[in-house]
Write a protein that holds these residues in place. Structure first.
Motif, PDB file in Angstrom:
ATOM      1  N   ALA A  81       0.827  -1.206   0.000  1.00 29.72           N
ATOM      2  CA  ALA A  81       0.000   0.000   0.000  1.00 29.72           C
ATOM      3  C   ALA A  81       0.863   1.259   0.000  1.00 29.72           C
ATOM      4  N   VAL A  82       1.868   1.291   0.873  1.00 29.13           N
ATOM      5  CA  VAL A  82       2.678   2.515   1.013  1.00 29.13           C
ATOM      6  C   VAL A  82       3.710   2.637  -0.116  1.00 29.13           C
ATOM      7  N   ASN A  83       4.394   1.534  -0.437  1.00 32.17           N
ATOM      8  CA  ASN A  83       5.518   1.612  -1.380  1.00 32.17           C
ATOM      9  C   ASN A  83       5.089   1.639  -2.846  1.00 32.17           C
ATOM     10  N   THR A  84       3.893   1.119  -3.149  1.00 37.53           N
ATOM     11  CA  THR A  84       3.489   1.056  -4.559  1.00 37.53           C
ATOM     12  C   THR A  84       2.159   1.771  -4.808  1.00 37.53           C
ATOM     13  N   VAL A  85       1.108   1.312  -4.146  1.00 35.89           N
ATOM     14  CA  VAL A  85      -0.240   1.794  -4.482  1.00 35.89           C
ATOM     15  C   VAL A  85      -0.393   3.291  -4.173  1.00 35.89           C
ATOM     16  N   ALA A  86       0.168   3.740  -3.056  1.00 36.05           N
ATOM     17  CA  ALA A  86       0.042   5.163  -2.681  1.00 36.05           C
ATOM     18  C   ALA A  86       0.692   6.075  -3.724  1.00 36.05           C
ATOM     19  N   LEU A  87       1.753   5.597  -4.375  1.00 36.74           N
ATOM     20  CA  LEU A  87       2.415   6.419  -5.398  1.00 36.74           C
ATOM     21  C   LEU A  87       1.432   6.748  -6.511  1.00 36.74           C
TER      22      LEU A  87
END
Ligand code: NAI
Length: 247
Positions: A81-87
């Protein structure tokens, strides 16, 4: 000089980047899970929190530095969630506020090369929606999820760079090797202290957060106006030494 959003601003590389950008005269919007004085509190693993932050950010942006990240000691879903999707979520909601000359920098990791997926698999995963990406990364072990999350970030950034050519907005990736920040203790747990020591033995020491911040600040600035779509390792030469060793 511009208005620049920095995620992961409360600690390590992000905190050093904020300091450096302010010294250069930029207006910095500091975003983090941890509340910061004058900053924006946001949980990047929560789409509703991202939508609220986008409202709070307001106005036009000259740059976005995606620095926030979680190590493989967290649950693979959170890492995803933080490292990929949030981007993707944050950028898609903010990109219309960026004018020609704008710059996006994604902080990845040299560990991305340990992603267990082939290039075709990576492209297939990225073509899916956010929930499918979370499910695919969530099924991996912690360290694999970390490597894959960064690998997906690299590939997403490369496509975005091409997509934003017509708007004059640049997208580049910075891939640090080990850096002396609080996250390093987590990496010791998930990757093994011996592997991290071996890296430091090859290049003499670990990196310092300001050394990574300096490269990010350069890529955000107009000095880097002709640098676009690249992934720069910032690791004291570790990746290069490792590649030569493997040849
Ligand atoms: P750090 O742990 O000092 O800082 C990470 C920041 O991200 C923290 O302030 C944390 O609160 C924030 N964050 C975490 N989850 C969040 C969430 N859900 N919502 C909003 N903010 C959140 O670590 P460091 O070293 O400064 O890491 C920055 C980036 O550099 C990360 O993306 C990391 O993966 C990457 N990196 C770091 C390396 C290192 O050895 N320090 C090596 C390679 C990459």
């Amino acid at each position: 000089i511009g208005r620049i959003l920095v995620t992961g601003a409360a600690s390590g590389i992000g905190a050093q980047l904020c300091r450096r950008l302010r010294e250069q005269g930029n207006e910095v919007i500091a975003l983090d899970l941890k509340p910061l004085a004058g900053g924006i509190a946001c949980d990047l693993s929560d789409p509703a929190s991202i939508r609220r932050a986008v409202k709070d950010i307001g106005g036009e942006l000259g740059g976005i530095a995606h620095v926030a990240g979680l190590p493989g000691t967290f649950s693979p879903m959170k890492v995803a969630a933080v490292n990929t999707v949030a981007l993707r979520q944050l950028t898609s909601q903010l990109v219309d506020r960026m004018n020609p000359g704008g710059s996006i920098v994604v902080v990845s990791s040299i560990t991305a090369h340990r992603c267990p997926w082939t290039v075709a698999e990576i492209r297939a995963v990225l073509a899916q929606d956010d929930n499918a990406i979370l499910a695919r990364l969530g099924a991996l072990s912690g360290p694999d999820a970390y490597a894959a999350s960064k690998c997906l970030a690299n590939n997403w950034a490369a496509s975005l760079s091409e997509e934003l050519l017509s708007r004059g907005v640049r997208v580049n990736v910075v891939s640090p090797g080990p850096v002396e920040t609080p996250i390093l203790r987590d990496f010791e747990q998930s990757m093994g202290a011996a592997r991290l020591r071996a890296a430091a033995d090859i290049v003499g020491r670990h990196g310092r957060p300001d050394e990574i911040a300096a490269l990010i600040a350069f890529l955000l600035s107009s000095d880097a106006a002709w640098v676009n779509g690249v992934n720069i390792a910032c690791d004291g030469g570790f990746s290069n030494a490792r590649t030569i060793e493997a040849q």
